[in-house]
Scaffold this motif. Structure first.
Motif, PDB file in Angstrom:
ATOM      1  N   THR A  92       0.793  -1.223   0.000  1.00 51.22           N
ATOM      2  CA  THR A  92       0.000   0.000   0.000  1.00 51.22           C
ATOM      3  C   THR A  92       0.831   1.282   0.000  1.00 51.22           C
ATOM      4  OG1 THR A  92      -0.222  -0.500   2.361  1.00 51.22           O
ATOM      5  CG2 THR A  92      -2.133  -0.898   0.976  1.00 51.22           C
ATOM      6  N   GLY A  93       2.159   1.167   0.006  1.00 46.76           N
ATOM      7  CA  GLY A  93       2.997   2.333  -0.147  1.00 46.76           C
ATOM      8  C   GLY A  93       3.021   3.261   1.051  1.00 46.76           C
ATOM      9  N   LEU A  94       3.284   4.536   0.790  1.00 49.16           N
ATOM     10  CA  LEU A  94       3.399   5.516   1.854  1.00 49.16           C
ATOM     11  C   LEU A  94       3.025   6.898   1.343  1.00 49.16           C
ATOM     12  CD1 LEU A  94       6.150   7.317   1.200  1.00 49.16           C
ATOM     13  CD2 LEU A  94       7.304   5.345   2.159  1.00 49.16           C
ATOM     14  N   THR A  95       2.925   7.824   2.287  1.00 50.13           N
ATOM     15  CA  THR A  95       2.714   9.240   1.977  1.00 50.13           C
ATOM     16  C   THR A  95       3.990   9.998   2.303  1.00 50.13           C
ATOM     17  OG1 THR A  95       0.329   9.231   2.352  1.00 50.13           O
ATOM     18  CG2 THR A  95       1.460  11.332   2.639  1.00 50.13           C
ATOM     19  N   ASP A  96       4.407  10.881   1.388  1.00 52.18           N
ATOM     20  CA  ASP A  96       5.543  11.757   1.637  1.00 52.18           C
ATOM     21  C   ASP A  96       5.039  12.992   2.365  1.00 52.18           C
ATOM     22  OD1 ASP A  96       7.813  10.432   0.202  1.00 52.18           O
ATOM     23  OD2 ASP A  96       6.453  10.651  -1.501  1.00 52.18           O
ATOM     24  N   GLU A  97       5.347  13.079   3.645  1.00 48.38           N
ATOM     25  CA  GLU A  97       4.897  14.209   4.462  1.00 48.38           C
ATOM     26  C   GLU A  97       5.912  15.344   4.353  1.00 48.38           C
ATOM     27  OE1 GLU A  97       4.816  14.425   9.018  1.00 48.38           O
ATOM     28  OE2 GLU A  97       2.764  13.808   8.471  1.00 48.38           O
ATOM     29  N   LEU A  98       5.519  16.411   3.662  1.00 47.47           N
ATOM     30  CA  LEU A  98       6.415  17.529   3.416  1.00 47.47           C
ATOM     31  C   LEU A  98       6.460  18.479   4.609  1.00 47.47           C
ATOM     32  CD1 LEU A  98       5.302  18.392  -0.236  1.00 47.47           C
ATOM     33  CD2 LEU A  98       7.383  17.186   0.448  1.00 47.47           C
ATOM     34  N   PRO A  99       7.561  19.211   4.777  1.00 44.84           N
ATOM     35  CA  PRO A  99       7.590  20.265   5.798  1.00 44.84           C
ATOM     36  C   PRO A  99       6.476  21.282   5.538  1.00 44.84           C
ATOM     37  CG  PRO A  99       9.794  19.849   4.935  1.00 44.84           C
ATOM     38  CD  PRO A  99       8.847  19.082   4.060  1.00 44.84           C
ATOM     39  N   ASP A 100       5.957  21.851   6.606  1.00 45.94           N
ATOM     40  CA  ASP A 100       4.848  22.797   6.491  1.00 45.94           C
ATOM     41  C   ASP A 100       5.384  24.175   6.092  1.00 45.94           C
ATOM     42  OD1 ASP A 100       2.400  24.006   6.563  1.00 45.94           O
ATOM     43  OD2 ASP A 100       2.302  24.126   8.755  1.00 45.94           O
ATOM     44  N   ILE A 101       5.671  24.321   4.802  1.00 47.34           N
ATOM     45  CA  ILE A 101       6.213  25.574   4.262  1.00 47.34           C
ATOM     46  C   ILE A 101       5.266  26.062   3.175  1.00 47.34           C
ATOM     47  CG2 ILE A 101       8.125  26.641   3.009  1.00 47.34           C
ATOM     48  CD1 ILE A 101       9.943  24.476   4.224  1.00 47.34           C
ATOM     49  N   PRO A 102       4.715  27.251   3.296  1.00 45.75           N
ATOM     50  CA  PRO A 102       3.797  27.754   2.262  1.00 45.75           C
ATOM     51  C   PRO A 102       4.439  27.735   0.877  1.00 45.75           C
ATOM     52  CG  PRO A 102       3.749  29.181   4.201  1.00 45.75           C
ATOM     53  CD  PRO A 102       4.876  28.203   4.419  1.00 45.75           C
ATOM     54  N   GLY A 103       3.682  27.223  -0.085  1.00 48.24           N
ATOM     55  CA  GLY A 103       4.147  27.179  -1.460  1.00 48.24           C
ATOM     56  C   GLY A 103       4.905  25.931  -1.846  1.00 48.24           C
ATOM     57  N   LEU A 104       5.212  25.073  -0.860  1.00 49.97           N
ATOM     58  CA  LEU A 104       6.016  23.886  -1.158  1.00 49.97           C
ATOM     59  C   LEU A 104       5.188  22.780  -1.806  1.00 49.97           C
ATOM     60  CD1 LEU A 104       8.895  22.688  -0.851  1.00 49.97           C
ATOM     61  CD2 LEU A 104       8.116  21.677   1.308  1.00 49.97           C
ATOM     62  N   SER A 105       4.077  22.424  -1.172  1.00 50.38           N
ATOM     63  CA  SER A 105       3.284  21.300  -1.680  1.00 50.38           C
ATOM     64  C   SER A 105       2.706  21.581  -3.061  1.00 50.38           C
ATOM     65  CB  SER A 105       2.161  20.963  -0.700  1.00 50.38           C
ATOM     66  OG  SER A 105       1.274  22.057  -0.551  1.00 50.38           O
TER      67      SER A 105
END
Length: 315
Positions: free
Chosen positions: A110-123
């Motif tokens: 089932t894989g995984l989720t890449d949890e990005l740092p909470d930085i505006p404009g990144l995601s």
């Protein structure tokens, strides 16, 4: 509706589809349950897979689904939300639409989720200007201006990425972003040609001219670049493995598997990013194939034992 199978594979990505094809070709009844949200879904191209470099992930998965069907496997859309064991040890998997699948063996891919740092404009720039794997995307941005964002949750990985990307470009900036970089490590990175910037990252914005991205720092400075790399925190989709009681590796925190993907729960396997966050598509596919071969042997042994008992040959 109840559906019986020799094997149910949960996850229709590279690992799951590879396993499904191997099991179907071995003439086992196999059902692949696919939630339709692959880790690399946002990417336009995949790399590092021999003979498939540059292929769109959606085309790769479409080809895999066609192969699964050609060899007799079944693809079922949905997600597993509940598990159980019937008398005799058969797995029971409840889907989000109410259906129940029953199987002698299960592979979780089932894989995984890449949890990005909470930085505006990144995601918003994920999989376009923002990447995470130099082996997957470094060659495509070779010779360009590259920035690496430090991540508190993945500090060591961030530093490693910054150093590795120096092999692709002589214009690499490591935005420390509050992570701990010791004096010796700083000297090593700088000696290798990596520029270090100490301000915390405030936001990611649109640049001008040759550098389409700008990183604004909280000290008023900024870093312009053509590509950004970041080390996300891997969050495995391993709830099914937890529900079925699979043990975890105390060092990594991920569910523990042997070289063929077997967990400590008889009949339960796992493969791909759900247990190996660094696995690329090609290695996830290989892990799925190896797990399916292990499942084939496990199922065969039980069929041989049952046949011997039925005929009295085992006495």
């Amino acid at each position: 509706m109840d559906t019986a199978a020799d094997a149910v594979v949960i996850g229709g990505g590279a690992a799951g589809l590879s396993a499904g094809v191997v099991l179907a070709r071995a003439r086992f009844a196999v059902t692949v349950v696919d939630g339709g949200a692959p880790r690399n879904g946002p990417a336009a191209h995949m790399h590092g897979y021999l003979s498939r470099d540059g292929m769109a992930p959606r085309d790769f998965l479409g080809t895999g689904r066609d192969e699964l069907a050609r060899f007799g496997g079944t693809l079922v859309p949905g997600s597993v939300i509940g598990t159980g064991r019937a008398p005799g040890g058969t797995f029971e998997l409840r889907l989000d639409d109410g259906r129940v699948l029953r199987a002698r063996s299960v592979l979780v891919a089932t894989g995984l989720t890449d949890e990005l740092p909470d930085i505006p404009g990144l995601s918003e720039r994920w999989a376009s200007e923002v990447h995470h794997c130099p082996h997957c995307h470094g060659y495509e941005v070779r010779g360009r201006t590259i920035a690496v964002l430090g991540s508190a949750a993945m500090a060591a990985a961030s530093r490693h990425i910054a150093a590795l990307l120096r092999r692709y470009s002589d214009a690499v900036t490591y935005c420390v972003n509050g992570t701990d970089v010791g004096t010796a490590e700083r000297r090593r990175l700088e000696a290798y040609g990596v520029r270090l910037v100490d301000g915390r990252v405030a936001r990611i914005g649109t640049g001008a001219g040759p550098d389409p991205v700008v990183i604004d720092l909280d000290d008023g400075g900024s870093v312009a670049c053509e590509a950004i790399f970041v080390a996300p925190r891997p969050v495995p989709h391993d709830s099914v493995l937890s529900m079925l009681g699979a043990a975890r590796d105390p060092a990594s925190g991920f569910v523990a598997v042997d070289p063929q993907g077997a967990t400590d729960v008889p009949g339960l396997w796992a493969a791909g990013n759900v247990v190996s966050p660094r696995a690329q598509i090609v290695s996830a596919a290989g892990a799925g194939s190896a797990a399916a071969i292990g499942m084939t042997s496990w199922l065969l042994e039980r069929e041989l034992t049952a046949a011997a008992r039925a005929t009295g040959a085992g006495r």
